[in-house]
Scaffold this motif. Sequence first.
Motif, short mmCIF file in Angstrom:
data_model
loop_
_atom_site.label_atom_id
_atom_site.label_comp_id
_atom_site.label_asym_id
_atom_site.label_seq_id
_atom_site.Cartn_x
_atom_site.Cartn_y
_atom_site.Cartn_z
N THR A 1 0.84 -1.20 0.00
CA THR A 1 0.00 0.00 0.00
C THR A 1 0.87 1.25 0.00
O THR A 1 1.72 1.41 0.88
CB THR A 1 -0.93 0.02 1.23
N PRO A 2 0.67 2.14 -0.96
CA PRO A 2 1.47 3.37 -1.00
C PRO A 2 1.22 4.24 0.24
O PRO A 2 0.09 4.33 0.73
CB PRO A 2 0.98 4.10 -2.25
N MET A 3 2.27 4.86 0.72
CA MET A 3 2.18 5.68 1.92
C MET A 3 1.16 6.81 1.75
O MET A 3 0.43 7.14 2.69
CB MET A 3 3.56 6.26 2.24
N GLU A 4 1.09 7.39 0.56
CA GLU A 4 0.16 8.49 0.31
C GLU A 4 -1.29 8.04 0.54
O GLU A 4 -2.11 8.80 1.03
CB GLU A 4 0.30 9.03 -1.12
N LEU A 5 -1.58 6.81 0.18
CA LEU A 5 -2.93 6.28 0.36
C LEU A 5 -3.26 6.09 1.85
O LEU A 5 -4.35 6.41 2.29
CB LEU A 5 -3.08 4.95 -0.39
N VAL A 6 -2.29 5.61 2.62
CA VAL A 6 -2.49 5.41 4.05
C VAL A 6 -2.66 6.76 4.75
O VAL A 6 -3.53 6.92 5.60
CB VAL A 6 -1.34 4.59 4.68
N VAL A 7 -1.84 7.73 4.36
CA VAL A 7 -1.97 9.08 4.94
C VAL A 7 -3.37 9.63 4.66
O VAL A 7 -4.04 10.14 5.54
CB VAL A 7 -0.88 10.03 4.39
N ALA A 8 -3.82 9.49 3.42
CA ALA A 8 -5.16 9.98 3.06
C ALA A 8 -6.25 9.26 3.86
O ALA A 8 -7.22 9.89 4.29
CB ALA A 8 -5.39 9.80 1.56
N LEU A 9 -6.09 7.96 4.08
CA LEU A 9 -7.06 7.21 4.86
C LEU A 9 -7.09 7.71 6.31
O LEU A 9 -8.16 7.94 6.87
CB LEU A 9 -6.75 5.71 4.82
N PHE A 10 -5.93 7.89 6.92
CA PHE A 10 -5.86 8.36 8.31
C PHE A 10 -6.42 9.78 8.43
O PHE A 10 -7.09 10.11 9.40
CB PHE A 10 -4.44 8.31 8.85
N GLU A 11 -6.14 10.62 7.44
CA GLU A 11 -6.68 11.99 7.46
C GLU A 11 -8.20 11.96 7.37
O GLU A 11 -8.88 12.69 8.09
CB GLU A 11 -6.11 12.81 6.29
N SER A 12 -8.71 11.12 6.50
CA SER A 12 -10.15 11.08 6.27
C SER A 12 -10.90 10.37 7.41
O SER A 12 -11.92 10.85 7.88
CB SER A 12 -10.44 10.38 4.94
#
Length: 133
Positions: A15-26
């Motif tokens: 899983t790309p880090m950008e996707l995980v960051v976006a998930l945690f932000e959302s």
Amino acid sequence: MQKYVGIEIFNDDTTPMELVVALFESAFCLDANKAITRIISIHKNGSALVVIFDEEYESAIMKRFTKLNDASPNPLRFAVAADVAFKKVLYVDPKAILSTEPKKFPPEKKAPMALIFIALSICAGVYFALRRW
């Protein structure tokens, strides 16, 4: 005595880090710095508690997180940790989370400008080469 619940996320290498960051932000209303700090902890340790919150909000927060996680192209593996010790650094305000609309997830993919420039350069080169031919 107040009881707390946490969400433990397990590391994966796909899983790309950008996707995980976006998930945690959302899902948890974390800012990018806090999200990245937690991702690094997950990567180093194989898993980590990402957030903790009051037990009474478990159902609502898990519903929100699960819905967003399932929408991901690479859903994260996670577990719910019951009766966790309070850690201020991991605590999220459930009322604040549930009162905000989640950001659009998964985020739209944007091609990096360098790739767009390269593609346009190639197209222009082919066009002018064929035009001279």
